[in-house]
Design a protein around this motif. Structure first.
Motif, PDB file in Angstrom:
ATOM      1  N   MET A  70     -22.290  97.090 -12.410  1.00  0.00           N
ATOM      2  CA  MET A  70     -22.828  97.236 -13.831  1.00  0.00           C
ATOM      3  C   MET A  70     -22.349  95.682 -14.273  1.00  0.00           C
ATOM      4  N   ILE A  71     -23.177  94.901 -14.990  1.00  0.00           N
ATOM      5  CA  ILE A  71     -23.436  93.768 -15.599  1.00  0.00           C
ATOM      6  C   ILE A  71     -22.528  93.712 -16.929  1.00  0.00           C
ATOM      7  N   GLY A  72     -21.474  93.045 -17.186  1.00  0.00           N
ATOM      8  CA  GLY A  72     -21.114  92.968 -18.640  1.00  0.00           C
ATOM      9  C   GLY A  72     -22.005  92.080 -19.459  1.00  0.00           C
ATOM     10  N   ALA A  73     -21.727  92.416 -20.836  1.00  0.00           N
ATOM     11  CA  ALA A  73     -22.410  91.645 -21.873  1.00  0.00           C
ATOM     12  C   ALA A  73     -22.319  90.231 -21.804  1.00  0.00           C
ATOM     13  N   ARG A  74     -20.856  89.686 -21.384  1.00  0.00           N
ATOM     14  CA  ARG A  74     -20.745  88.243 -21.375  1.00  0.00           C
ATOM     15  C   ARG A  74     -21.475  87.622 -20.304  1.00  0.00           C
ATOM     16  N   GLU A  75     -21.583  88.378 -19.065  1.00  0.00           N
ATOM     17  CA  GLU A  75     -22.384  87.659 -17.960  1.00  0.00           C
ATOM     18  C   GLU A  75     -23.705  87.563 -18.285  1.00  0.00           C
ATOM     19  N   ARG A  76     -24.189  88.743 -18.969  1.00  0.00           N
ATOM     20  CA  ARG A  76     -25.727  88.746 -19.353  1.00  0.00           C
ATOM     21  C   ARG A  76     -25.964  87.601 -20.331  1.00  0.00           C
ATOM     22  N   ASN A  77     -25.162  87.614 -21.213  1.00  0.00           N
ATOM     23  CA  ASN A  77     -25.306  86.339 -22.126  1.00  0.00           C
ATOM     24  C   ASN A  77     -25.291  85.066 -21.664  1.00  0.00           C
ATOM     25  N   GLY A  78     -24.252  84.711 -20.428  1.00  0.00           N
ATOM     26  CA  GLY A  78     -24.291  83.470 -19.709  1.00  0.00           C
ATOM     27  C   GLY A  78     -25.598  83.293 -18.940  1.00  0.00           C
ATOM     28  N   ARG A  79     -26.031  84.479 -18.247  1.00  0.00           N
ATOM     29  CA  ARG A  79     -27.278  84.234 -17.323  1.00  0.00           C
ATOM     30  C   ARG A  79     -28.408  84.007 -18.604  1.00  0.00           C
ATOM     31  N   ARG A  80     -28.629  84.757 -19.674  1.00  0.00           N
ATOM     32  CA  ARG A  80     -29.667  84.263 -20.814  1.00  0.00           C
ATOM     33  C   ARG A  80     -29.654  82.865 -20.944  1.00  0.00           C
ATOM     34  N   LEU A  81     -28.246  82.237 -21.241  1.00  0.00           N
ATOM     35  CA  LEU A  81     -28.259  80.963 -21.847  1.00  0.00           C
ATOM     36  C   LEU A  81     -28.842  79.861 -20.652  1.00  0.00           C
ATOM     37  N   ARG A  82     -28.168  80.273 -19.296  1.00  0.00           N
ATOM     38  CA  ARG A  82     -28.611  79.419 -18.302  1.00  0.00           C
ATOM     39  C   ARG A  82     -30.352  79.474 -18.214  1.00  0.00           C
ATOM     40  N   ALA A  83     -30.815  80.552 -18.308  1.00  0.00           N
ATOM     41  CA  ALA A  83     -32.384  80.748 -18.263  1.00  0.00           C
ATOM     42  C   ALA A  83     -33.172  79.979 -19.274  1.00  0.00           C
ATOM     43  N   VAL A  84     -32.623  79.901 -20.600  1.00  0.00           N
ATOM     44  CA  VAL A  84     -33.177  79.188 -21.599  1.00  0.00           C
ATOM     45  C   VAL A  84     -32.840  77.824 -21.307  1.00  0.00           C
ATOM     46  N   ARG A  85     -31.640  77.273 -21.016  1.00  0.00           N
ATOM     47  CA  ARG A  85     -31.677  75.692 -20.595  1.00  0.00           C
ATOM     48  C   ARG A  85     -32.652  75.664 -19.266  1.00  0.00           C
ATOM     49  N   MET A  86     -32.665  76.436 -18.584  1.00  0.00           N
ATOM     50  CA  MET A  86     -33.470  75.779 -17.364  1.00  0.00           C
ATOM     51  C   MET A  86     -35.053  76.140 -17.796  1.00  0.00           C
ATOM     52  N   ALA A  87     -35.457  76.868 -18.929  1.00  0.00           N
ATOM     53  CA  ALA A  87     -36.806  76.823 -19.114  1.00  0.00           C
ATOM     54  C   ALA A  87     -37.023  75.553 -20.095  1.00  0.00           C
ATOM     55  N   ARG A  88     -35.937  75.053 -20.984  1.00  0.00           N
ATOM     56  CA  ARG A  88     -36.061  73.748 -21.624  1.00  0.00           C
ATOM     57  C   ARG A  88     -36.297  72.618 -20.760  1.00  0.00           C
ATOM     58  N   ALA A  89     -35.452  72.607 -19.668  1.00  0.00           N
ATOM     59  CA  ALA A  89     -35.663  71.538 -18.836  1.00  0.00           C
ATOM     60  C   ALA A  89     -36.791  71.359 -18.030  1.00  0.00           C
ATOM     61  N   PHE A  90     -37.592  72.633 -17.490  1.00  0.00           N
ATOM     62  CA  PHE A  90     -38.693  72.614 -17.073  1.00  0.00           C
ATOM     63  C   PHE A  90     -39.730  72.266 -17.986  1.00  0.00           C
ATOM     64  N   LYS A  91     -39.604  72.803 -19.321  1.00  0.00           N
ATOM     65  CA  LYS A  91     -40.889  72.210 -20.344  1.00  0.00           C
ATOM     66  C   LYS A  91     -40.772  70.758 -20.577  1.00  0.00           C
ATOM     67  N   ALA A  92     -39.311  70.147 -20.652  1.00  0.00           N
ATOM     68  CA  ALA A  92     -39.311  68.695 -20.792  1.00  0.00           C
ATOM     69  C   ALA A  92     -39.737  67.784 -19.495  1.00  0.00           C
ATOM     70  N   VAL A  93     -39.805  68.458 -18.380  1.00  0.00           N
ATOM     71  CA  VAL A  93     -40.436  67.731 -17.351  1.00  0.00           C
ATOM     72  C   VAL A  93     -41.978  67.869 -17.161  1.00  0.00           C
ATOM     73  N   PHE A  94     -42.487  68.967 -17.492  1.00  0.00           N
ATOM     74  CA  PHE A  94     -43.602  69.253 -17.214  1.00  0.00           C
ATOM     75  C   PHE A  94     -44.536  69.084 -18.563  1.00  0.00           C
ATOM     76  N   GLN A  95     -44.184  68.981 -19.725  1.00  0.00           N
ATOM     77  CA  GLN A  95     -45.062  68.803 -20.863  1.00  0.00           C
ATOM     78  C   GLN A  95     -45.725  67.415 -20.881  1.00  0.00           C
ATOM     79  N   PRO A  96     -47.052  67.359 -21.056  1.00  0.00           N
ATOM     80  CA  PRO A  96     -47.676  65.801 -21.069  1.00  0.00           C
ATOM     81  C   PRO A  96     -47.145  65.132 -22.323  1.00  0.00           C
ATOM     82  N   MET A  97     -46.587  65.565 -23.391  1.00  0.00           N
ATOM     83  CA  MET A  97     -46.281  64.767 -24.550  1.00  0.00           C
ATOM     84  C   MET A  97     -44.651  64.370 -24.224  1.00  0.00           C
ATOM     85  N   ALA A  98     -43.808  65.138 -23.391  1.00  0.00           N
ATOM     86  CA  ALA A  98     -42.542  64.704 -22.903  1.00  0.00           C
ATOM     87  C   ALA A  98     -42.757  63.515 -21.943  1.00  0.00           C
ATOM     88  N   ILE A  99     -43.573  63.759 -21.205  1.00  0.00           N
ATOM     89  CA  ILE A  99     -43.779  62.406 -20.178  1.00  0.00           C
ATOM     90  C   ILE A  99     -44.231  61.391 -21.096  1.00  0.00           C
TER      91      ILE A  99
END
Length: 132
Positions: free
Chosen positions: A1-30
């Motif tokens: 069973m995954i604890g709340a702290r680990e879930r929040n950490g994974r969620r935060l990493r996923a959000v950061r990764m999504a922001r990084a991908f958006k920054a790389v692949f969005q035409p305006m960012a480029i």
């Protein structure tokens, strides 16, 4: 069973990764990154080739001469500065402190005109422009 702290950490990493991908692949960012990179390269070239003086001249010219809208606003600002800095009239006053202050204002106008490399015809246009 995954604890709340680990879930929040994974969620935060996923959000950061999504922001990084958006920054790389969005035409305006480029596009914005390219514009910033090009501006940085031009500033570096101006700095390396001419030092601070060339860099300042380049910055002043961008502020006062680039683009139609900016040029219209720059003309209004320069017209206001013309009046404020005694560019058209004498800075003389019987009180030496007032005259020194006026001469300091006039030095500001001369500095801007110097950085913009204005010829006499352009200066005359600024002198003749009426404030609306």
């Amino acid at each position: 069973m995954i604890g709340a702290r680990e879930r929040n950490g994974r969620r935060l990493r996923a959000v950061r990764m999504a922001r990084a991908f958006k920054a790389v692949f969005q035409p305006m960012a480029i596009r914005d990154a390219r514009v910033r990179l090009a501006g940085s390269i031009l500033l570096l070239i101006a700095w390396l080739t001419g030092g601070r003086q060339a860099w300042r001249r380049w910055i002043y010219r961008i502020v006062f001469t680039e683009g139609d809208t900016r040029r219209m606003a720059a003309r209004a600002v320069l017209a206001d500065l013309r009046d404020f800095t005694f560019a058209q009239s004498s800075a003389f006053d019987r009180d030496p402190i007032i005259m020194a202050r006026r001469q300091g204002r006039r030095d500001v106008w001369l500095r801007i005109a110097n950085y913009l490399n204005l010829d006499e015809a352009e200066v005359q246009l600024f002198m003749e422009q009426d404030d609306e």
